[in-house]
Design a protein around this motif. Sequence first.
Motif, PDB file in Angstrom:
ATOM      1  N   GLU A   1       0.828  -1.203   0.000  1.00  0.00           N
ATOM      2  CA  GLU A   1       0.000   0.000   0.000  1.00  0.00           C
ATOM      3  C   GLU A   1       0.860   1.250   0.000  1.00  0.00           C
ATOM      4  O   GLU A   1       0.617   2.192  -0.749  1.00  0.00           O
ATOM      5  CB  GLU A   1      -0.937  -0.019   1.213  1.00  0.00           C
ATOM      6  N   ILE A   2       1.882   1.264   0.823  1.00  0.00           N
ATOM      7  CA  ILE A   2       2.770   2.424   0.903  1.00  0.00           C
ATOM      8  C   ILE A   2       3.490   2.641  -0.438  1.00  0.00           C
ATOM      9  O   ILE A   2       3.744   3.782  -0.830  1.00  0.00           O
ATOM     10  CB  ILE A   2       3.772   2.261   2.068  1.00  0.00           C
ATOM     11  N   ASP A   3       3.794   1.562  -1.149  1.00  0.00           N
ATOM     12  CA  ASP A   3       4.441   1.682  -2.444  1.00  0.00           C
ATOM     13  C   ASP A   3       3.637   2.518  -3.436  1.00  0.00           C
ATOM     14  O   ASP A   3       4.189   3.083  -4.379  1.00  0.00           O
ATOM     15  CB  ASP A   3       4.681   0.288  -3.052  1.00  0.00           C
ATOM     16  N   GLU A   4       2.331   2.617  -3.226  1.00  0.00           N
ATOM     17  CA  GLU A   4       1.470   3.375  -4.127  1.00  0.00           C
ATOM     18  C   GLU A   4       1.271   4.829  -3.706  1.00  0.00           C
ATOM     19  O   GLU A   4       0.674   5.605  -4.433  1.00  0.00           O
ATOM     20  CB  GLU A   4       0.108   2.690  -4.221  1.00  0.00           C
ATOM     21  N   TRP A   5       1.771   5.186  -2.546  1.00  0.00           N
ATOM     22  CA  TRP A   5       1.612   6.549  -2.047  1.00  0.00           C
ATOM     23  C   TRP A   5       2.512   7.540  -2.773  1.00  0.00           C
ATOM     24  O   TRP A   5       3.543   7.177  -3.308  1.00  0.00           O
ATOM     25  CB  TRP A   5       1.919   6.621  -0.559  1.00  0.00           C
TER      26      TRP A   5
END
Length: 52
Positions: free
Chosen positions: A44-48
């Motif tokens: 999820e953080i990779d998409e931020w």
Amino acid sequence: MLHTYYRHREGRTIRQYELENFLYLYRRYKALGGNSFIDRIKSEIDEWEVIS
């Protein structure tokens, strides 16, 4: 790692230095045999958006 995630999940942005720290901790966690729970958080953080 969870502290960083929960602090920024609403805005879906993360500062560059926080991301670098998260990734450092993530690699260490996985090297120690950490479970897959944190993989979902990392993906999820990779998409931020990263803010410098």
